[in-house]
Scaffold this motif. Sequence first.
Motif, mmCIF file in Angstrom:
data_model
loop_
_atom_site.group_PDB
_atom_site.id
_atom_site.type_symbol
_atom_site.label_atom_id
_atom_site.label_comp_id
_atom_site.label_asym_id
_atom_site.label_seq_id
_atom_site.Cartn_x
_atom_site.Cartn_y
_atom_site.Cartn_z
ATOM 1 N N ALA A 27 12.462 46.628 7.774
ATOM 2 C CA ALA A 27 11.346 47.285 8.532
ATOM 3 C C ALA A 27 10.479 46.031 9.185
ATOM 4 O O ALA A 27 10.192 44.877 8.349
ATOM 5 C CB ALA A 27 10.333 48.133 7.979
ATOM 6 N N CYS A 28 10.011 45.984 10.245
ATOM 7 C CA CYS A 28 9.289 44.920 10.791
ATOM 8 C C CYS A 28 7.834 44.995 10.119
ATOM 9 O O CYS A 28 7.444 46.005 9.501
ATOM 10 C CB CYS A 28 8.586 45.201 12.252
ATOM 11 N N PRO A 29 7.045 43.772 9.958
ATOM 12 C CA PRO A 29 5.672 43.671 9.586
ATOM 13 C C PRO A 29 5.035 44.748 9.889
ATOM 14 O O PRO A 29 4.814 45.269 11.327
ATOM 15 C CB PRO A 29 5.186 42.626 9.526
ATOM 16 N N GLY B 246 17.847 55.526 14.067
ATOM 17 C CA GLY B 246 16.495 55.151 14.313
ATOM 18 C C GLY B 246 16.215 54.217 13.778
ATOM 19 O O GLY B 246 16.863 53.578 13.012
ATOM 20 N N CYS B 247 14.766 53.856 13.679
ATOM 21 C CA CYS B 247 14.387 52.603 12.951
ATOM 22 C C CYS B 247 14.586 53.154 11.360
ATOM 23 O O CYS B 247 14.935 51.826 10.707
ATOM 24 C CB CYS B 247 12.737 52.468 13.111
ATOM 25 N N THR B 248 14.522 54.205 11.217
ATOM 26 C CA THR B 248 14.736 54.586 9.450
ATOM 27 C C THR B 248 16.023 54.189 8.978
ATOM 28 O O THR B 248 16.357 53.814 7.968
ATOM 29 C CB THR B 248 14.203 55.849 9.227
ATOM 30 N N ASP C 82 6.693 59.775 15.476
ATOM 31 C CA ASP C 82 6.545 59.446 16.617
ATOM 32 C C ASP C 82 6.032 58.072 17.077
ATOM 33 O O ASP C 82 4.716 57.796 17.119
ATOM 34 C CB ASP C 82 5.721 60.625 17.513
ATOM 35 N N ASN C 83 6.985 57.064 17.153
ATOM 36 C CA ASN C 83 6.334 55.826 17.510
ATOM 37 C C ASN C 83 6.507 55.545 19.138
ATOM 38 O O ASN C 83 6.586 54.371 19.704
ATOM 39 C CB ASN C 83 6.889 54.588 16.813
ATOM 40 N N GLU C 84 6.930 56.637 20.047
ATOM 41 C CA GLU C 84 6.518 56.860 21.313
ATOM 42 C C GLU C 84 7.487 55.897 22.206
ATOM 43 O O GLU C 84 7.184 55.459 23.127
ATOM 44 C CB GLU C 84 4.906 56.402 21.597
ATOM 45 N N PRO D 294 1.755 54.516 15.023
ATOM 46 C CA PRO D 294 1.921 53.507 16.003
ATOM 47 C C PRO D 294 2.711 52.155 15.577
ATOM 48 O O PRO D 294 2.766 51.659 14.420
ATOM 49 C CB PRO D 294 0.244 52.869 15.827
ATOM 50 N N CYS D 295 3.636 51.661 16.625
ATOM 51 C CA CYS D 295 4.383 50.524 16.126
ATOM 52 C C CYS D 295 4.150 49.111 16.852
ATOM 53 O O CYS D 295 3.945 48.868 17.775
ATOM 54 C CB CYS D 295 5.736 51.226 16.980
ATOM 55 N N PRO D 296 3.792 48.219 15.719
ATOM 56 C CA PRO D 296 3.322 47.201 16.434
ATOM 57 C C PRO D 296 4.130 46.324 17.418
ATOM 58 O O PRO D 296 3.812 45.608 18.324
ATOM 59 C CB PRO D 296 3.162 46.276 14.996
ATOM 60 N N THR D 297 5.384 46.408 17.076
ATOM 61 C CA THR D 297 6.623 45.888 17.588
ATOM 62 C C THR D 297 6.642 46.186 19.196
ATOM 63 O O THR D 297 6.700 45.566 20.257
ATOM 64 C CB THR D 297 7.802 45.855 17.069
HETATM 65 S S1 SF4 Z 1 10.323 48.879 15.605
HETATM 66 FE FE1 SF4 Z 1 8.373 49.779 15.108
HETATM 67 S S2 SF4 Z 1 8.875 51.545 13.777
HETATM 68 FE FE2 SF4 Z 1 10.765 50.354 14.121
HETATM 69 S S3 SF4 Z 1 10.997 49.174 12.187
HETATM 70 FE FE3 SF4 Z 1 9.736 47.845 13.625
HETATM 71 S S4 SF4 Z 1 7.520 48.452 13.424
HETATM 72 FE FE4 SF4 Z 1 8.739 50.029 12.277
#
Ligand code: SF4
Length: 305
Positions: free
Chosen positions: A19-21, A47-49, A126-128, A205-208
């Motif tokens: 995962a991203c920080p 998805g991200c997971t 939901d990271n929209e 909320p997704c910082p990326t």
């Molecule tokens: S893109 Fe957003 S939700 Fe997906 S792994 Fe990176 S921080 Fe997490």
Amino acid sequence: MVTVKQLPREEYWLPGHAACPGCPASLGLRMLGKALEGRFVLVVPAGCTTVIQGMYPKTPSRVPLLNIAFAASAAAATGLRAALELRGIDVPVVVWAGDGGTVDIGLQALSGAAERNEDILYICYDNEAYQNTGIQRSGATPPGAWTTTTPLGKRERRKVAPLIVAAHRVPYVATASIAYPLDFVEKVRKAVSKRGFKYIHLHAPCPTGWRFPPSETVEIGRLAVETGAWVLYEIEDGVLRLTGRSASLLDPARRKPLEEYLKRQGRFAHLFRPENEQLLELLKMDIQENWEAIRSALERGGRIL
Ligand code: SF4
């Protein structure tokens, strides 16, 4: 009210994943593991997971996990539930899907499982947007938001997935936020205590993709609730009630100005240019009408239909 001290110290999602920080999905998975003390089976669509879970046999997940095609999570969870029942195993089956896999691609399987009142818990983080494939807009992306497929800001309003699911007359629907972990844990525990189809929509909320520093994930989530951009509620047997921080925010005068939330995110930066005033108004209308739907349900004693 559950307290942090009552949660297990045990971790069910180990460090060392991709995962991203500041990732909200990994925060949510950590809370989910603690809420159910590792006793559940997870169904994860694309998805991200999928990226976080890694490739077998190298996975940070300490719970059994089925990775499935984008459209199929609720159907796969239905089959899994039936198979476990045949074997006499009674553990919660939990879908963990992003907004793309829920409000867009997975919606028909979700609707079918809800209509059949399958005994599963479906959680949408939901990271929209479709974040892990490059930040493309989804049906849950708010109006005005920049994504790579809405470079001038999204022109459409978003689907209100919790109310869509509630319209299937399922026993339990709730919204939650990764910024309010104990509220989320309580809702997960309440959901699995009920038989039938349960749905939790978790704001993440997704910082990326939202363009804010990774250290601010929880703060941005809290601001979403405090400004009214995200609302915490639950719908039990068709009756809605506001929960947690949102319970005192029905009166708009008690909310923080929306700009405090928007100005912290690069995806909304263009909304403050004069030529985008209408787009900002569309976003405000979307939020206000969500509150109006809630207010009108509360005036009917919480009944949503
Ligand atoms: S893109 Fe957003 S939700 Fe997906 S792994 Fe990176 S921080 Fe997490």
